[in-house]
Enzyme design. Structure first.
Site, PDB file in Angstrom:
ATOM      1  N   SER A   1       0.689  -1.198  -0.053  1.00 17.04           N
ATOM      2  CA  SER A   1       0.059   0.001   0.058  1.00 17.04           C
ATOM      3  C   SER A   1       0.672   1.256  -0.264  1.00 17.04           C
ATOM      4  CB  SER A   1      -0.864  -0.147   1.390  1.00 17.04           C
ATOM      5  OG  SER A   1      -1.657   1.229   1.231  1.00 17.04           O
TER       6      SER A   1
ATOM      7  N   HIS B   1      -7.788  -2.943   4.900  1.00 18.56           N
ATOM      8  CA  HIS B   1      -6.961  -1.617   4.784  1.00 18.56           C
ATOM      9  C   HIS B   1      -7.684  -0.623   3.782  1.00 18.56           C
ATOM     10  CE1 HIS B   1      -4.413   1.014   2.329  1.00 18.56           C
ATOM     11  NE2 HIS B   1      -3.764   1.479   3.698  1.00 18.56           N
ATOM     12  N   ASN B   2      -8.131  -1.407   2.733  1.00 21.86           N
ATOM     13  CA  ASN B   2      -8.439  -0.802   1.626  1.00 21.86           C
ATOM     14  C   ASN B   2     -10.101  -0.395   2.093  1.00 21.86           C
ATOM     15  OD1 ASN B   2      -6.331  -1.199   0.283  1.00 21.86           O
ATOM     16  ND2 ASN B   2      -6.906  -1.510  -1.686  1.00 21.86           N
TER      17      ASN B   2
ATOM     18  N   GLU C   1     -10.077   2.332   4.142  1.00 22.34           N
ATOM     19  CA  GLU C   1      -9.668   3.777   3.326  1.00 22.34           C
ATOM     20  C   GLU C   1     -11.096   4.179   2.563  1.00 22.34           C
ATOM     21  OE1 GLU C   1      -7.852   3.762  -1.002  1.00 22.34           O
ATOM     22  OE2 GLU C   1      -6.284   2.862   0.444  1.00 22.34           O
TER      23      GLU C   1
ATOM     24  N   LYS D   1      -4.521  -6.355   3.551  1.00 24.32           N
ATOM     25  CA  LYS D   1      -4.513  -5.219   2.868  1.00 24.32           C
ATOM     26  C   LYS D   1      -5.840  -4.892   2.246  1.00 24.32           C
ATOM     27  CE  LYS D   1      -2.752  -2.421  -0.420  1.00 24.32           C
ATOM     28  NZ  LYS D   1      -3.945  -2.645  -1.527  1.00 24.32           N
TER      29      LYS D   1
END
Length: 473
Positions: free
Chosen positions: A129, A187-188, A191, A184
């Site tokens: 990232s 995480h997105n 986000e 990940k």
């Protein structure tokens, strides 16, 4: 046998930048790209004078590598990854390592780990990232897969990763098979939520308070000095101060209001649904993008459907501070949801996830990097078995301090007709989680009435189920 440290396949900008990052940190890299002319251009230009070898075949690339060979794929997720794995395998020996650094869906990494380990190879599926700049200057790296591979890639990955303020690399082993890509993905998803909340703050300031982009830029600049200090707040400040060279208008005013997405927010929401975890804020952020895509329908509907006129009366500065508090409280709930998703996945897939380390990996290099993440690491360091981030003393106090303003902002947004799906869903999550009793008792009665689905009783032990003949006289 060659003497290059690692090979990388896929020279789009992310791939190129990772290679340059590795070379800049003293690692030797061999590169290959299916369109071979791209290899030559890279070697002649950006890679010139660096310890980077351009290869015109996979065979040449693998022959140039030290054992165990480490081949990193930076290609489009899905079938291209599988295709390249099959192309690389004939040129490897048992114990060699294939690394997928793309935006793969975690079930694919689960499958690939098993497939390659059965053949005697090692696999790492790693989230990377930070975008193009992060790849070059130091990304957040989230590796998972075959644990035996970690010692061989650890010096490279931790060497090129971003560093937290205390100097720790924003890279640590996450867990088995698909754990790296799962983290990940979450995480997105977080986000998505962060970006939507910032957009809702912007919408309130613009539509209800009538502020100009430059005035809002000044507000975000001020917010970035406090507890909201983060990359996304920082770039929002910059975006709102930018002027379009063609028209002289604020840049944000000439950009069409239709948002794109690559699917990771949807994957996060699907994972939450699969695991039975309430994560409505991420889902609402995804739905908000879907709504934005209905531009033509919205333009037509705006001429037909009525709503209130947003007219602000009061102390503008005071209300802006309320928006800031609403943003912070909503952000805490969004992260709490993300961590609940990871907690459920850790149990389902038997991953030993270290939530404090995950927060540390996100402290720098990635899109959601923020001062706030240090508080999450502290919370899990003090209480590794913390069931929900909302219960950590720091976050409990932060929401206690912010919730009056948060509720006021959501209420006023509803009165004005300004949609705030992330703010309001985060508040509903908070109120749901703190409720000793929810109306699901009535819901369960309804299910039993029409489908004989049974229910548990408050005066009997959990796990005992009952059915009522609702139409009996």
């Amino acid at each position: 046998m060659g003497d290059y440290d690692i090979g990388l396949i896929g020279l789009a900008v992310m791939g190129e930048n990772l290679v340059l990052n590795m070379a800049n940190h003293g690692f030797s890299v061999s590169v290959f790209n299916r369109t071979v002319s791209k290899v030559d251009r890279f070697i002649e230009n950006r890679a010139q004078g660096k310890n980077i070898k351009g290869c015109h075949s996979i065979e040449e690339l693998t022959a140039s590598l030290k054992r165990p060979r480490k081949v990193m794929l930076m290609v489009k997720a899905g079938k291209p990854v599988d295709d390249f794995i099959e192309m690389v395998l004939p040129h490897l020996e048992k114990g060699d390592i294939i690394i997928d650094g793309g935006n793969s869906h975690f079930p694919d990494s689960v499958r690939r780990t098993q497939y390659l380990e059965e053949k005697g190879f090692l696999f790492i599926g790693t989230g990377v990232s930070g975008g193009e700049e992060g790849a070059l200057k130091g990304p957040s790296i989230m590796p998972g897969g075959s644990l035996a591979a970690w010692e061989h890639v650890k010096p490279i990955f931790q060497g090129i990763a971003a560093k937290a303020p205390d100097g720790s690399p924003c890279c640590e082993w996450v867990g088995a098979d698909g754990a790296g890509h799962f983290v990940k993905m979450v995480h997105n998803g977080i986000e998505y939520g962060d970006m939507q909340m910032i957009c809702e703050s912007y919408a309130l300031m613009r539509n209800a308070l009538g502020m100009s982009p430059q005035e809002m830029s000044d507000v975000f600049a001020e917010w970035n000095k406090g507890e909201l200090d983060s990359y996304l707040i920082e770039i929002t400040r910059d975006i709102l101060s930018k002027t379009d060279k063609e028209t002289g208008k604020p840049m944000v005013d000439v950009i069409l209001d239709t948002a794109g997405q690559k699917g990771t927010g949807k994957w996060t929401s699907q994972a939450a649904l699969d695991q039975g975890v309430p994560a409505q804020t991420v889902a609402e952020a995804v739905f908000a993008r879907f709504m934005s895509a209905l531009k033509d329908e919205r333009v037509a509907a705006s001429k037909e459907l009525n709503g209130p006129v947003s007219e602000f009366k009061g102390d503008k500065k005071e209300f802006i501070e309320m928006i800031r508090q609403a943003l912070y409280a909503s952000k805490i709930c969004s992260y709490a949801q993300g961590y609940q998703i990871m907690g459920a996945a850790a149990q389902e897939y038997n991953w030993d996830l270290s939530f404090g380390d995950i927060a540390l990996m996100w402290r720098n290099g990635c899109i959601i990097r923020a001062q706030f993440l240090g508080k999450i690491k502290d919370a899990y360091d003090k209480q590794p078995d913390l069931s929900n981030l909302l219960l950590a003393p720091y976050f409990k106090e932060a929401i206690d301090n912010a919730q009056k303003a948060w509720r006021h902002v959501v209420a006023r947004a509803v009165e004005w007709g300004v949609p705030v799906p992330a703010f309001s869903s985060a508040l509903a999550y908070y109120d749901g989680y703190r409720s000793e009793r929810l109306p699901a008792n009535l819901l369960q009665a309804q299910r039993d009435y029409f489908g004989a689905h049974t229910y548990e009783r408050v005066d009997k032990p959990r796990g005992e189920f009952f059915h009522t003949e609702w139409l009996e006289i």
